[in-house]
Enzyme design. Sequence first.
Site, PDB file in Angstrom:
ATOM      1  CB  SER A   7      -0.883   0.019   1.245  1.00  0.00           C
ATOM      2  OG  SER A   7      -1.400   1.327   1.429  1.00  0.00           O
ATOM      3  CG  HIS A  32      -3.893  -1.593  -1.434  1.00  0.00           C
ATOM      4  ND1 HIS A  32      -5.005  -2.362  -1.713  1.00  0.00           N
ATOM      5  CD2 HIS A  32      -4.261  -0.766  -0.427  1.00  0.00           C
ATOM      6  CE1 HIS A  32      -5.997  -2.017  -0.906  1.00  0.00           C
ATOM      7  NE2 HIS A  32      -5.580  -1.041  -0.118  1.00  0.00           N
ATOM      8  CG  ASP A  34      -5.063   2.430   0.998  1.00  0.00           C
ATOM      9  OD1 ASP A  34      -6.025   1.654   0.921  1.00  0.00           O
ATOM     10  OD2 ASP A  34      -3.948   2.103   1.449  1.00  0.00           O
ATOM     11  CG  MET A  36      -8.254   7.140   2.464  1.00  0.00           C
ATOM     12  SD  MET A  36      -7.431   7.149   4.061  1.00  0.00           S
ATOM     13  CE  MET A  36      -6.549   5.585   3.991  1.00  0.00           C
ATOM     14  CG  HIS A  65      -9.188   0.100  -0.310  1.00  0.00           C
ATOM     15  ND1 HIS A  65      -8.575  -0.047   0.908  1.00  0.00           N
ATOM     16  CD2 HIS A  65     -10.528   0.052  -0.060  1.00  0.00           C
ATOM     17  CE1 HIS A  65      -9.483  -0.181   1.850  1.00  0.00           C
ATOM     18  NE2 HIS A  65     -10.680  -0.118   1.290  1.00  0.00           N
ATOM     19  CG  MET A  67     -11.223   3.217   2.244  1.00  0.00           C
ATOM     20  SD  MET A  67      -9.671   3.176   3.137  1.00  0.00           S
ATOM     21  CE  MET A  67      -8.529   3.258   1.770  1.00  0.00           C
ATOM     22  CG  MET A 136     -11.593  -2.769   5.381  1.00  0.00           C
ATOM     23  SD  MET A 136     -10.086  -2.341   4.501  1.00  0.00           S
ATOM     24  CE  MET A 136      -9.129  -1.481   5.748  1.00  0.00           C
ATOM     25  CG  ASP A 174      -6.119  -2.794   3.379  1.00  0.00           C
ATOM     26  OD1 ASP A 174      -5.042  -2.513   3.930  1.00  0.00           O
ATOM     27  OD2 ASP A 174      -6.770  -1.992   2.678  1.00  0.00           O
TER      28      ASP A 174
HETATM   29  C1  DX5 Z   1      -6.177   1.587   5.734  1.00  0.00           C
HETATM   30  C2  DX5 Z   1      -5.748   1.233   4.351  1.00  0.00           C
HETATM   31  C3  DX5 Z   1      -4.645   0.256   4.275  1.00  0.00           C
HETATM   32  C4  DX5 Z   1      -3.354   0.681   4.926  1.00  0.00           C
HETATM   33  C5  DX5 Z   1      -2.689  -0.556   5.447  1.00  0.00           C
HETATM   34  O1  DX5 Z   1      -7.381   2.247   5.693  1.00  0.00           O
HETATM   35  O2  DX5 Z   1      -6.824   0.701   3.611  1.00  0.00           O
HETATM   36  O3  DX5 Z   1      -4.414  -0.141   2.930  1.00  0.00           O
HETATM   37  O4  DX5 Z   1      -2.466   1.306   4.061  1.00  0.00           O
HETATM   38  O5  DX5 Z   1      -1.546  -0.173   6.130  1.00  0.00           O
HETATM   39  P1  DX5 Z   1      -0.822  -1.111   7.189  1.00  0.00           P
HETATM   40  O6  DX5 Z   1      -0.311  -2.311   6.459  1.00  0.00           O
HETATM   41  O7  DX5 Z   1       0.259  -0.231   7.699  1.00  0.00           O
HETATM   42  O8  DX5 Z   1      -1.830  -1.478   8.234  1.00  0.00           O
HETATM   43 ZN    ZN Z   2      -6.426  -0.225   1.623  1.00  0.00          ZN
END
Ligand code: DX5
Ligand code: ZN
Length: 218
Positions: A7, A32, A34, A36, A65, A67, A136, A174
């Site tokens: 990620s 990956h 993220d 947000m 991903h 969010m 998650m 994740d």
């Molecule tokens: C959290 C993200 C994850 C995050 C995971 O909301 O969706 O993808 O980057 O990070 P680690 O591996 O540090 O928990």
């Molecule tokens: Zn993620």
Amino acid sequence: MIKISPSILSSDYGNLEKELKRMEDCGADMIHIDVMDGHFVPNITLGAPVVKCIRKACRLPFDVHLMISDPCKYIPDFAEAGADIITFHLEADCDAQKTVELIRSYNIKAGISVKPGTAIEEVFPYLDRLSMVLVMTVEPGFGGQSFMEDMMPKVRTLRAEAERRGLDIDIEVDGGINCDTIAKASEAGANVFVSGNAVFSSADPKKTIEQFRAKALG
Ligand code: DX5
Ligand code: ZN
């Protein structure tokens, strides 16, 4: 098939091109990303223009991903920016069936994610149209949190249901994945592993990814 998806949330955002190349060289299977929006989760990251810019930096599939509260509004942008898999949250403000079909209309793999408080059975009505389900293992929003082992029964239930239907679906976990937790998730039936902190803070990410793969294979 085991896949490791680092990620970029934990990467150096000022050097994304270099970070992606580094992950490719270290043996990652996907990247990956993220996304947000500061509304669905209390954090803001990046949008489709950034995905478009980094698309040329590496050849690995982009595992996006979302969010965000309104995935349908932005899926066309992420599709055109070069996403290979788009996963949205079942808890988002959208019609899940329509959202899956919208993603698939771009010839992109569709995934649905569930937050820790959502029952896994809620994705069952969509399973036949999905390439991936993301369970998650932390509350979404931030990297570096601790793995919630109590999510493993959800992974087991999902794998059993996929097998019952004869579906070759990817189950991604994740949040808090490291050398110890990856074995537990794999044993429960997950095969795609996101890792932010453990990979990017490693002094030797190549070795970490190799260790992940070995642990996931059992
Ligand atoms: C959290 C993200 C994850 C995050 C995971 O909301 O969706 O993808 O980057 O990070 P680690 O591996 O540090 O928990
Ligand atoms: Zn993620």
